[in-house]
Design a protein around this motif. Sequence first.
Motif, PDB file in Angstrom:
ATOM      1  N   TYR A  94      -1.819  -8.804  27.531  1.00  0.00           N
ATOM      2  CA  TYR A  94      -2.043  -7.783  26.499  1.00  0.00           C
ATOM      3  C   TYR A  94      -3.540  -7.585  26.296  1.00  0.00           C
ATOM      4  O   TYR A  94      -4.344  -8.523  26.440  1.00  0.00           O
ATOM      5  CB  TYR A  94      -1.450  -8.240  25.158  1.00  0.00           C
ATOM      6  N   THR A  98      -1.006  -4.313  19.050  1.00  0.00           N
ATOM      7  CA  THR A  98       0.305  -3.676  19.231  1.00  0.00           C
ATOM      8  C   THR A  98       0.746  -3.209  17.851  1.00  0.00           C
ATOM      9  O   THR A  98       0.834  -4.029  16.927  1.00  0.00           O
ATOM     10  CB  THR A  98       1.338  -4.688  19.767  1.00  0.00           C
ATOM     11  N   HIS A 101       6.515  -1.864  15.282  1.00  0.00           N
ATOM     12  CA  HIS A 101       7.674  -1.220  15.910  1.00  0.00           C
ATOM     13  C   HIS A 101       8.869  -2.176  15.905  1.00  0.00           C
ATOM     14  O   HIS A 101       8.711  -3.390  15.724  1.00  0.00           O
ATOM     15  CB  HIS A 101       7.359  -0.806  17.356  1.00  0.00           C
ATOM     16  N   TYR A 117       4.144 -17.292  24.137  1.00  0.00           N
ATOM     17  CA  TYR A 117       2.708 -16.969  24.211  1.00  0.00           C
ATOM     18  C   TYR A 117       2.010 -18.165  24.833  1.00  0.00           C
ATOM     19  O   TYR A 117       2.280 -19.308  24.465  1.00  0.00           O
ATOM     20  CB  TYR A 117       2.165 -16.666  22.815  1.00  0.00           C
ATOM     21  N   LEU A 128       1.776 -12.970  16.950  1.00  0.00           N
ATOM     22  CA  LEU A 128       2.826 -12.016  16.597  1.00  0.00           C
ATOM     23  C   LEU A 128       3.021 -12.012  15.076  1.00  0.00           C
ATOM     24  O   LEU A 128       3.098 -13.066  14.447  1.00  0.00           O
ATOM     25  CB  LEU A 128       4.143 -12.419  17.281  1.00  0.00           C
ATOM     26  N   SER A 185       1.018  -6.929  16.493  1.00  0.00           N
ATOM     27  CA  SER A 185      -0.042  -7.953  16.570  1.00  0.00           C
ATOM     28  C   SER A 185      -1.393  -7.256  16.498  1.00  0.00           C
ATOM     29  O   SER A 185      -1.537  -6.116  16.953  1.00  0.00           O
ATOM     30  CB  SER A 185       0.086  -8.786  17.837  1.00  0.00           C
ATOM     31  N   ARG A 192      -4.509 -11.604  26.491  1.00  0.00           N
ATOM     32  CA  ARG A 192      -3.501 -12.389  25.764  1.00  0.00           C
ATOM     33  C   ARG A 192      -2.249 -12.485  26.626  1.00  0.00           C
ATOM     34  O   ARG A 192      -1.660 -11.479  26.988  1.00  0.00           O
ATOM     35  CB  ARG A 192      -3.213 -11.685  24.436  1.00  0.00           C
ATOM     36  N   MET A 194       1.587 -13.468  27.631  1.00  0.00           N
ATOM     37  CA  MET A 194       2.891 -13.614  26.974  1.00  0.00           C
ATOM     38  C   MET A 194       3.989 -13.132  27.897  1.00  0.00           C
ATOM     39  O   MET A 194       3.791 -12.196  28.663  1.00  0.00           O
ATOM     40  CB  MET A 194       2.857 -12.782  25.706  1.00  0.00           C
TER      41      MET A 194
HETATM   42  O1  LIG Z   1       2.347  -9.624  21.197  1.00  0.00           O
HETATM   43  C1  LIG Z   1       2.341  -8.414  21.047  1.00  0.00           C
HETATM   44  O2  LIG Z   1       1.284  -7.761  21.030  1.00  0.00           O
HETATM   45  C2  LIG Z   1       3.598  -7.626  20.803  1.00  0.00           C
HETATM   46  C3  LIG Z   1       4.842  -8.136  21.439  1.00  0.00           C
HETATM   47  C4  LIG Z   1       5.924  -7.118  21.365  1.00  0.00           C
HETATM   48  O3  LIG Z   1       5.799  -6.091  20.748  1.00  0.00           O
HETATM   49  C5  LIG Z   1       7.182  -7.328  22.063  1.00  0.00           C
HETATM   50  O4  LIG Z   1       7.310  -8.236  22.870  1.00  0.00           O
HETATM   51  O5  LIG Z   1       8.117  -6.551  21.809  1.00  0.00           O
END
Ligand SMILES: O=C(O)CCC(=O)C(=O)O
Length: 269
Positions: A94, A98, A101, A117, A128, A185, A192, A194
């Motif tokens: 990332y 974010t 949503h 993460y 998050l 986030s 980042r 994840m």
């Molecule tokens: O860590 C993030 O920036 C958002 C993660 C996210 O929106 C998701 O996995 O749906």
Amino acid sequence: MELTKEQLAFFDTFGFIKFSGLLKADIAWITEEFEAVFPMFEEKHDGSRRTMIVPFVDQREQLCSLVDDARIAGIARSLLGDDFNYMGSDGNYYTGDTGWHRDGENRARRHIKIALYLDTLDGSNGALRVIPGSHRLDDQFGIEVRQVSKSQAALGIAGPDVPAVALDVVPGDVLVFDHNLFHASFGGSTHRRMFTLNLCERFKSEALEELRAYVLLHSHYRREHYYGSAMLRSAGPARMVHLEQVDAACGDYAERTKDLPQLPLKALI
Ligand SMILES: O=C(O)CCC(=O)C(=O)O
């Protein structure tokens, strides 16, 4: 591993749960495998925007084994039933924020995301954030909370100022949340790391058309199959229980996704 009735009540009430250190003993190989996926694709993450690979764990047999892992499968069985579906995975570098949503608005069945993460994060650097209880789509709060996706205009506050819980993590922690939960986030770096596993309750027999539409909507790229080949190739009978419904729904998947872009790509959210 089975969730306690208190953990189940916590998840039902708030829409998320954190398991501190659950995969701590395995985080070295998990991180190595995560890092091994990205060089499999042409695009290099340069920090200018999010790089996302879909499907993700499906690229490596060892990562696929997370679907069988007693801790992960135990969480899934507790929340979704013994015949839960594996619904794919994404892996990400990332960059930046974010916005608020939901990942879906699912009323017919529960869909969850398991998120790992791979960096130490808190509210100041991209952990998050979740709005507890916002997964309850149709109660008064669940309806009004939709305004957070345009928080400045509707509520007079910027995204980072929306009241929420930041889920601080160290590598090895496991976050689980309902797709209906509002999350975001803020303040993250340009690298980042994840990845996720998406899982859901089995679709009812009268909803199989919906499942076919779902796997098309979430394909992102032109693909032979919704699952990566390593996922199916390395599946024993126990894992197949969690793959068979989507497998059957794929049918002419290559044909149906032929107009989508091809990986390797950088994908925008
Ligand atoms: O860590 C993030 O920036 C958002 C993660 C996210 O929106 C998701 O996995 O749906």
